[in-house]
Design a protein around this motif. Sequence first.
Motif: not given
Length: 333
Positions: A150-154
Amino acid sequence: MKIHRNSSLKKFNTFNVDELAQLIIEIDNISDLPNILSNKKDEILVLGGGSNILFTKPYNGLIINLKNKGKKIIQEDENTVLVEVSAGENWHEFVLWAIKNNFGGLENLSLIPGNLGAAPIQNIGAYGVELKDIFYSCKGLMLDTLSEFEFKKTECKFDYRTSIFKSTLKNKTVITSVKLILTKSKHNFNIDYKDLNINLQDTELSVKKISDEVIKIRTSKLPNPKFFGNCGSFFKNPIVNSDTYKSLLDKFPNIPAHKIDEDNYKISAAWLIDQSGFKNKKDKNVGVYENQPLVIINNGKATGKELLNFALNIKETIYNNFEIELEEEVIIM
Ligand SMILES: Cc1cc2nc3c(=O)[nH]c(=O)nc-3n(C[C@H](O)[C@H](O)[C@H](O)COP(=O)(O)OP(=O)(O)OC[C@H]3O[C@@H](n4cnc5c(N)ncnc54)[C@H](O)[C@@H]3O)c2cc1C
């Protein structure tokens, strides 16, 4: 699950190119993914709506076409909702759902073709808004190890029409869902874009009003892929540093550009194409769309190679005329 062997890709890409694919698997249940991926040794391509990809030859690997559906509000406060949407959902249908619920953030991105799962790949954008402005995270699987992420925005390293999924992680992931933060009230309307501003500046704004206007403008400017195969803008607007911009301005005083920061300017690729004699240009089955020179169209029978050669000719001419190297926005296969 639906399996197509040695099948035409024509209905899987909006350029309507008729290349062969060895194996296409349409997947509506993502719990089938690990099993399918672990049994395949071939090259893998994840395909959404096929609206940003040009097939120039037969594809001999496995094509995964995600059809998983569903959206749910997973968190909510007074002013915002966090929505998780499955990768196989159609982008514009999701936008219309948000507009119906008066959720803000997506209105400028109305009528962009394709699916949710592809939206982070090139950080889709239109009329002054980009996916990154509302993006929270995306979930998926690494194609090689099958580990979940799960990749966050940054972590997604979004930039103009690009992200980590178009650079270091190119063709290495399958995104299965996307989480977006939308506003319920205190919407941040953006009507800076000229055409929107002209028509909406003296009116009381709403998400629906902006969405309707965006749809109206897009319908008048962009070809419907059902009638003219296309993938929207073929090239990105080139970004040049201020020295290059100044010397361009000396030679071409009318060159349209937008300052993005102290050192960089975004030049209109449409203008460069127009000025290089490609306005309304046609070459057998391929052409430049009359209302938008950045859009290359298939007049019906073009092969992927013909479309690519036409684009390369534009690219070379622009380089010869302006010493600017255009970069393709469309993925070439
Ligand atoms: C008429 C028209 C107008 C357009 N206007 C715009 C616009 O205003 N702004 C804009 O940004 N784009 C625009 N586009 C381009 C396109 O609609 C977007 O890039 C869209 O996000 C592509 O979605 P797709 O599902 O069709 O992706 P596809 O074309 O199927 O795939 C594009 C890329 O994403 C990868 N990919 C797709 N799904 C996944 C997934 N689930 N996991 C991992 N990788 C995946 C593919 O491998 C490929 O590399 C336009 C296209 C058309 C035809």
